[in-house]
Design a protein around this motif. Structure first.
Motif, PDB file in Angstrom:
ATOM      1  N   LEU A   1     -52.408  39.138  76.728  1.00 39.86           N
ATOM      2  CA  LEU A   1     -53.338  38.112  77.187  1.00 39.86           C
ATOM      3  C   LEU A   1     -54.692  38.259  76.502  1.00 39.86           C
ATOM      4  CD1 LEU A   1     -53.955  35.716  78.998  1.00 39.86           C
ATOM      5  CD2 LEU A   1     -54.542  37.326  80.832  1.00 39.86           C
ATOM      6  N   ALA A   2     -55.154  39.501  76.367  1.00 40.62           N
ATOM      7  CA  ALA A   2     -56.425  39.723  75.664  1.00 40.62           C
ATOM      8  C   ALA A   2     -56.328  39.252  74.214  1.00 40.62           C
ATOM      9  CB  ALA A   2     -56.801  41.208  75.724  1.00 40.62           C
ATOM     10  N   GLY A   3     -55.186  39.498  73.566  1.00 42.88           N
ATOM     11  CA  GLY A   3     -54.998  39.063  72.185  1.00 42.88           C
ATOM     12  C   GLY A   3     -54.973  37.546  72.054  1.00 42.88           C
ATOM     13  N   ILE A   4     -54.342  36.871  73.043  1.00 45.36           N
ATOM     14  CA  ILE A   4     -54.299  35.400  73.007  1.00 45.36           C
ATOM     15  C   ILE A   4     -55.707  34.836  73.134  1.00 45.36           C
ATOM     16  CG2 ILE A   4     -53.476  33.344  74.233  1.00 45.36           C
ATOM     17  CD1 ILE A   4     -51.031  35.057  75.100  1.00 45.36           C
ATOM     18  N   GLU A   5     -56.486  35.373  74.082  1.00 47.31           N
ATOM     19  CA  GLU A   5     -57.848  34.879  74.273  1.00 47.31           C
ATOM     20  C   GLU A   5     -58.707  35.154  73.044  1.00 47.31           C
ATOM     21  OE1 GLU A   5     -58.613  34.926  79.064  1.00 47.31           O
ATOM     22  OE2 GLU A   5     -58.810  36.847  78.007  1.00 47.31           O
ATOM     23  N   ALA A   6     -58.499  36.301  72.420  1.00 43.46           N
ATOM     24  CA  ALA A   6     -59.267  36.613  71.211  1.00 43.46           C
ATOM     25  C   ALA A   6     -58.903  35.651  70.078  1.00 43.46           C
ATOM     26  CB  ALA A   6     -59.007  38.058  70.791  1.00 43.46           C
ATOM     27  N   ALA A   7     -57.606  35.357  69.946  1.00 43.94           N
ATOM     28  CA  ALA A   7     -57.169  34.445  68.876  1.00 43.94           C
ATOM     29  C   ALA A   7     -57.707  33.038  69.089  1.00 43.94           C
ATOM     30  CB  ALA A   7     -55.653  34.435  68.792  1.00 43.94           C
ATOM     31  N   LEU A   8     -57.773  32.621  70.357  1.00 46.54           N
ATOM     32  CA  LEU A   8     -58.255  31.274  70.673  1.00 46.54           C
ATOM     33  C   LEU A   8     -59.769  31.207  70.786  1.00 46.54           C
ATOM     34  CD1 LEU A   8     -55.645  30.209  73.405  1.00 46.54           C
ATOM     35  CD2 LEU A   8     -55.728  29.483  71.018  1.00 46.54           C
ATOM     36  N   GLU A   9     -60.390  32.393  70.865  1.00 49.71           N
ATOM     37  CA  GLU A   9     -61.845  32.488  71.029  1.00 49.71           C
ATOM     38  C   GLU A   9     -62.304  31.736  72.278  1.00 49.71           C
ATOM     39  OE1 GLU A   9     -63.652  31.193  67.403  1.00 49.71           O
ATOM     40  OE2 GLU A   9     -63.029  32.978  66.288  1.00 49.71           O
ATOM     41  N   THR A  10     -61.558  31.916  73.345  1.00 47.41           N
ATOM     42  CA  THR A  10     -61.920  31.294  74.619  1.00 47.41           C
ATOM     43  C   THR A  10     -61.340  32.112  75.762  1.00 47.41           C
ATOM     44  OG1 THR A  10     -61.961  29.208  75.842  1.00 47.41           O
ATOM     45  CG2 THR A  10     -59.886  29.805  74.808  1.00 47.41           C
ATOM     46  N   THR A  11     -61.917  31.960  76.939  1.00 50.78           N
ATOM     47  CA  THR A  11     -61.427  32.649  78.133  1.00 50.78           C
ATOM     48  C   THR A  11     -60.456  31.748  78.874  1.00 50.78           C
ATOM     49  OG1 THR A  11     -63.503  33.872  78.367  1.00 50.78           O
ATOM     50  CG2 THR A  11     -62.092  33.733  80.319  1.00 50.78           C
ATOM     51  N   LEU A  12     -59.270  32.256  79.108  1.00 53.94           N
ATOM     52  CA  LEU A  12     -58.244  31.466  79.791  1.00 53.94           C
ATOM     53  C   LEU A  12     -58.225  31.698  81.294  1.00 53.94           C
ATOM     54  CD1 LEU A  12     -55.335  31.976  77.236  1.00 53.94           C
ATOM     55  CD2 LEU A  12     -56.790  29.962  77.501  1.00 53.94           C
ATOM     56  N   PHE A  13     -58.711  32.855  81.737  1.00 47.93           N
ATOM     57  CA  PHE A  13     -58.709  33.177  83.161  1.00 47.93           C
ATOM     58  C   PHE A  13     -60.009  33.858  83.555  1.00 47.93           C
ATOM     59  CE2 PHE A  13     -54.248  33.113  81.949  1.00 47.93           C
ATOM     60  CZ  PHE A  13     -53.696  32.312  82.951  1.00 47.93           C
ATOM     61  N   ASP A  14     -60.528  33.462  84.706  1.00 50.30           N
ATOM     62  CA  ASP A  14     -61.622  34.202  85.328  1.00 50.30           C
ATOM     63  C   ASP A  14     -61.007  35.309  86.162  1.00 50.30           C
ATOM     64  OD1 ASP A  14     -63.699  32.615  84.286  1.00 50.30           O
ATOM     65  OD2 ASP A  14     -63.406  31.115  85.864  1.00 50.30           O
ATOM     66  N   ARG A  15     -61.490  36.528  85.951  1.00 51.96           N
ATOM     67  CA  ARG A  15     -60.948  37.672  86.680  1.00 51.96           C
ATOM     68  C   ARG A  15     -61.750  37.864  87.959  1.00 51.96           C
ATOM     69  NH1 ARG A  15     -59.520  36.679  81.302  1.00 51.96           N
ATOM     70  NH2 ARG A  15     -58.165  38.339  80.464  1.00 51.96           N
ATOM     71  N   HIS A  16     -61.067  37.789  89.096  1.00 54.01           N
ATOM     72  CA  HIS A  16     -61.690  38.025  90.388  1.00 54.01           C
ATOM     73  C   HIS A  16     -60.983  39.177  91.086  1.00 54.01           C
ATOM     74  CE1 HIS A  16     -63.852  34.251  89.923  1.00 54.01           C
ATOM     75  NE2 HIS A  16     -62.695  33.618  89.719  1.00 54.01           N
ATOM     76  N   ARG A  17     -61.603  39.677  92.107  1.00 59.66           N
ATOM     77  CA  ARG A  17     -60.976  40.752  92.869  1.00 59.66           C
ATOM     78  C   ARG A  17     -59.654  40.291  93.471  1.00 59.66           C
ATOM     79  NH1 ARG A  17     -64.988  43.766  96.757  1.00 59.66           N
ATOM     80  NH2 ARG A  17     -65.874  44.113  94.679  1.00 59.66           N
ATOM     81  N   ALA A  18     -59.578  39.008  93.821  1.00 63.06           N
ATOM     82  CA  ALA A  18     -58.359  38.484  94.439  1.00 63.06           C
ATOM     83  C   ALA A  18     -57.290  38.134  93.418  1.00 63.06           C
ATOM     84  CB  ALA A  18     -58.688  37.256  95.282  1.00 63.06           C
ATOM     85  N   GLY A  19     -57.628  38.100  92.131  1.00 64.23           N
ATOM     86  CA  GLY A  19     -56.626  37.768  91.122  1.00 64.23           C
ATOM     87  C   GLY A  19     -57.216  37.002  89.954  1.00 64.23           C
ATOM     88  N   TYR A  20     -56.336  36.360  89.196  1.00 64.16           N
ATOM     89  CA  TYR A  20     -56.723  35.624  88.000  1.00 64.16           C
ATOM     90  C   TYR A  20     -56.715  34.123  88.314  1.00 64.16           C
ATOM     91  CZ  TYR A  20     -56.272  39.637  84.824  1.00 64.16           C
ATOM     92  OH  TYR A  20     -56.439  40.822  84.168  1.00 64.16           O
ATOM     93  N   ALA A  21     -57.849  33.457  88.027  1.00 63.26           N
ATOM     94  CA  ALA A  21     -57.944  32.014  88.240  1.00 63.26           C
ATOM     95  C   ALA A  21     -58.097  31.334  86.877  1.00 63.26           C
ATOM     96  CB  ALA A  21     -59.145  31.681  89.121  1.00 63.26           C
ATOM     97  N   PRO A  22     -57.232  30.357  86.554  1.00 61.19           N
ATOM     98  CA  PRO A  22     -57.303  29.733  85.231  1.00 61.19           C
ATOM     99  C   PRO A  22     -58.602  28.939  85.047  1.00 61.19           C
ATOM    100  CG  PRO A  22     -55.732  28.579  86.624  1.00 61.19           C
ATOM    101  CD  PRO A  22     -56.128  29.815  87.370  1.00 61.19           C
ATOM    102  N   THR A  23     -59.184  29.064  83.864  1.00 58.09           N
ATOM    103  CA  THR A  23     -60.312  28.229  83.482  1.00 58.09           C
ATOM    104  C   THR A  23     -59.779  26.857  83.066  1.00 58.09           C
ATOM    105  OG1 THR A  23     -60.182  28.942  81.188  1.00 58.09           O
ATOM    106  CG2 THR A  23     -61.543  30.277  82.672  1.00 58.09           C
ATOM    107  N   ALA A  24     -60.705  25.972  82.663  1.00 58.33           N
ATOM    108  CA  ALA A  24     -60.263  24.663  82.193  1.00 58.33           C
ATOM    109  C   ALA A  24     -59.318  24.810  81.000  1.00 58.33           C
ATOM    110  CB  ALA A  24     -61.472  23.806  81.824  1.00 58.33           C
ATOM    111  N   ALA A  25     -59.652  25.734  80.091  1.00 55.94           N
ATOM    112  CA  ALA A  25     -58.788  25.974  78.932  1.00 55.94           C
ATOM    113  C   ALA A  25     -57.446  26.550  79.363  1.00 55.94           C
ATOM    114  CB  ALA A  25     -59.478  26.913  77.943  1.00 55.94           C
ATOM    115  N   GLY A  26     -57.487  27.427  80.360  1.00 52.35           N
ATOM    116  CA  GLY A  26     -56.240  27.995  80.864  1.00 52.35           C
ATOM    117  C   GLY A  26     -55.331  26.945  81.475  1.00 52.35           C
ATOM    118  N   LEU A  27     -55.938  25.995  82.204  1.00 54.48           N
ATOM    119  CA  LEU A  27     -55.140  24.924  82.803  1.00 54.48           C
ATOM    120  C   LEU A  27     -54.491  24.052  81.734  1.00 54.48           C
ATOM    121  CD1 LEU A  27     -57.483  23.846  85.740  1.00 54.48           C
ATOM    122  CD2 LEU A  27     -55.266  24.996  85.929  1.00 54.48           C
ATOM    123  N   VAL A  28     -55.229  23.790  80.650  1.00 54.99           N
ATOM    124  CA  VAL A  28     -54.667  22.998  79.557  1.00 54.99           C
ATOM    125  C   VAL A  28     -53.474  23.716  78.944  1.00 54.99           C
ATOM    126  CG1 VAL A  28     -55.105  22.082  77.242  1.00 54.99           C
ATOM    127  CG2 VAL A  28     -56.800  21.774  79.045  1.00 54.99           C
TER     128      VAL A  28
END
Length: 293
Positions: A36-63
């Motif tokens: 997942l870190a490699g995918i985000e680095a390749a896309l140069e964008t954050t796909l998930f916001d990391r919270h204590r309760a879990g991972y929430a998709p960003t707008a890019a993640g939802l796409v």
């Protein structure tokens, strides 16, 4: 990017975290983290916001999750269409049905089917919930339902009749005051619990089950009286019918498949074979007689 990247992002988004997503994909959580870190680095964008309760998709993640869902749909559709093109009744066939149907009704029929079509390998998937045939969780489903999904094709084979049964020592007792056993609220939308609540004295339900499996054994053991499918109870020597067929508990018995698979030789062979088998059992299933084979 490859297909596995999209699968990972979709799995993380649907699971809400890495651990469950990794389990679903059959990989190590640390591997999922690095990928997942490699995918985000390749896309140069954050796909998930990391919270204590879990991972929430960003707008890019939802796409990306949406793209993954469309790609998965194309793959599943291609797989179904390809499976539907076979002309010989050979290969694997996944059949899903509730545990009670598989244990008490289907096994003799499956044995006869296997002898007739030795090239087909049967895989029984015992599931109380309705599996997704579009994802090919199973190829054919035998379901008790009043309204099967419109996305599936098949036929209604019979109406499953239910009646109240108990041991003979309950036959002369007031049914309202008897102890009762009953499928719980999660079965058939609570149909059985509502039925019993209208007929039993309050607090006389001594056992509820989250499945039909085990219900007959509870009544045979003398725990109480309860609703049972006629095909399951009529030929049990320790049980007697305490009522007529209870129409409000009945449901259709359906044999279903996905439309893309209906021309598959093995699916067609199974559906035609089972239609004949169930036709012979229909009087028993509908509470009219005990069928003998």
């Amino acid at each position: 990017m490859d297909w596995d990247d999209f699968r990972l992002v979709r799995a993380v988004g649907e699971a809400g975290g890495l651990t469950r997503a990794a389990e679903e994909l059959g990989i190590n959580p640390s591997t999922a983290f690095r990928r997942l870190a490699g995918i985000e680095a390749a896309l140069e964008t954050t796909l998930f916001d990391r919270h204590r309760a879990g991972y929430a998709p960003t707008a890019a993640g939802l796409v990306m999750m949406g793209a993954a869902a469309r790609m998965a749909g194309d793959v599943e559709r291609f797989t179904r269409e390809l499976a539907g093109r076979d002309r010989n009744p050979v290969g694997d066939l996944r059949i899903t049905a509730p545990a009670s149907l598989i244990a008490d009704m289907l096994m003799p029929s499956l044995a006869r089917f296997s002898r007739r079509y030795p090239g087909i390998r049967l895989h029984g998937i015992v599931a109380e919930e309705a599996l997704n045939l579009s994802r090919r969780d199973a190829d054919v489903a035998l379901r008790a339902s009043d309204a099967p999904p419109a996305t599936l094709v098949g036929r209604r084979l019979a109406t499953i009749a239910w009646a109240i049964y108990g041991r003979s020592d309950f036959a002369e007792r007031d049914r309202a005051a008897c102890p009762w056993v009953v499928p719980g609220e999660s079965v058939a939308g609570g149909r059985f619990t509502r039925f019993v609540e209208a007929r039993a004295v309050a607090d006389r339900v001594v056992l509820t089950l989250n499945t039909v499996l085990g219900l007959r054994e509870a009544v045979e053991a003398g725990l109480g009286i309860g609703p049972l499918p006629c095909w399951s109870a009529d030929d049990r020597p320790d049980l007697v019918r305490l009522s007529g067929v209870e129409a409000e508990l009945g449901a259709g018995l359906w044999l279903l498949a996905h439309p893309d698979l209906r021309q598959s030789a093995r699916v067609r062979a199974f559906m035609d074979f089972m239609a004949e088998e169930i036709a012979a059992l229909r009087p028993r299933i509908e509470g009219e007689a005990t069928a003998s084979r």
